[in-house]
Design an enzyme around this catalytic site. Structure first.
Site, mmCIF file in Angstrom:
data_model
loop_
_atom_site.group_PDB
_atom_site.id
_atom_site.type_symbol
_atom_site.label_atom_id
_atom_site.label_comp_id
_atom_site.label_asym_id
_atom_site.label_seq_id
_atom_site.Cartn_x
_atom_site.Cartn_y
_atom_site.Cartn_z
ATOM 1 N N ASP A 193 -36.293 -8.670 20.581
ATOM 2 C CA ASP A 193 -35.919 -8.262 19.230
ATOM 3 C C ASP A 193 -35.209 -9.420 18.544
ATOM 4 O OD1 ASP A 193 -33.953 -7.145 17.156
ATOM 5 O OD2 ASP A 193 -35.153 -5.368 17.608
ATOM 6 N N ASP A 206 -31.572 -8.682 17.269
ATOM 7 C CA ASP A 206 -30.595 -8.575 18.348
ATOM 8 C C ASP A 206 -30.266 -9.938 18.926
ATOM 9 O OD1 ASP A 206 -30.358 -5.854 18.119
ATOM 10 O OD2 ASP A 206 -31.740 -5.388 19.750
#
Length: 210
Positions: free
Chosen positions: A201, A204
């Site tokens: 991700d 993230d």
């Protein structure tokens, strides 16, 4: 590479992308590399901006010098990860207007949910570059382009770090006039909608969240 898809294979782009893919790369290094790679991708995405000729005086003589002509740029970030691509591009084109589209992907349906939209008022007069590190399912990206076109944008380019074939197909079906510029076309999406091999991700990894 096709008419609507450009994969930037420059060695510096590919080298930096490989470091970003490594799960051992720290958050601070990931952010630094994303900024650097966005500058390199910006060279490609702005390659076709129109030029005009302006008379200037150098220390030696007068000359007709090439300058950007007509419409300026608008950069539209798909929050939150798209912000990681903005800084590098803005270093090259600091006069660009900046807009934001807030979308998140429903984890069950993988469909986009809008929570924010703030766009420049004169998109019809600008080249519009939509930035998001990942073109995965393409659902959020298509929804963002829908919003941007509804506000008048006519010349739209989608700039991303990684793309999946599924996302490229989805974007082309929904917006065949939108050119996609990316550093890599990866293999496929897994069952959770993540790009494989991908880099996880992007948001993230950029902000150190989970």
């Amino acid at each position: 590479m096709t008419e609507h898809l450009t994969v930037v294979t420059h060695p510096l782009v590919q080298h930096k992308l490989s470091i970003m893919r490594d799960q051992e790369t720290s958050t601070s290094k990931f952010r630094q590399l994303l900024r650097e790679i966005s500058m390199l991708l910006a060279y490609e995405v702005t390659r076709d901006l129109p030029l005009t000729s302006v008379k200037i005086q150098t220390p030696v003589c007068a000359m007709d010098a090439p300058m950007l002509e007509g419409r300026k740029l608008a950069l539209i970030s798909i929050l939150r990860a798209g912000n990681g691509l903005l800084d590098g591009i803005l270093e090259l084109v600091p006069a660009a207007r900046v807009g934001f589209v807030g979308l998140y992907r429903d984890p069950e349906t993988l469909t986009p949910v809008q929570y924010y939209c703030k766009l420049p008022a004169d998109l019809a007069e600008r080249w519009t570059i939509v930035v998001d590190p990942m073109l995965a399912t393409g659902n959020s990206s298509v929804a963002a382009v829908d919003l941007i076109k509804a506000q008048g944008a006519q010349n739209v380019i989608f700039l991303c770090l990684l793309a999946a074939p599924e996302g490229v197909k989805r974007m082309h079906e929904a917006h065949p006039d939108v050119r996609i510029v990316t550093a890599a076309l990866d293999d496929h999406l897994n069952d959770h909608g993540y790009i494989v091999p991908g880099l996880g991700d992007a948001g993230d990894r950029m902000f150190g969240t989970k």
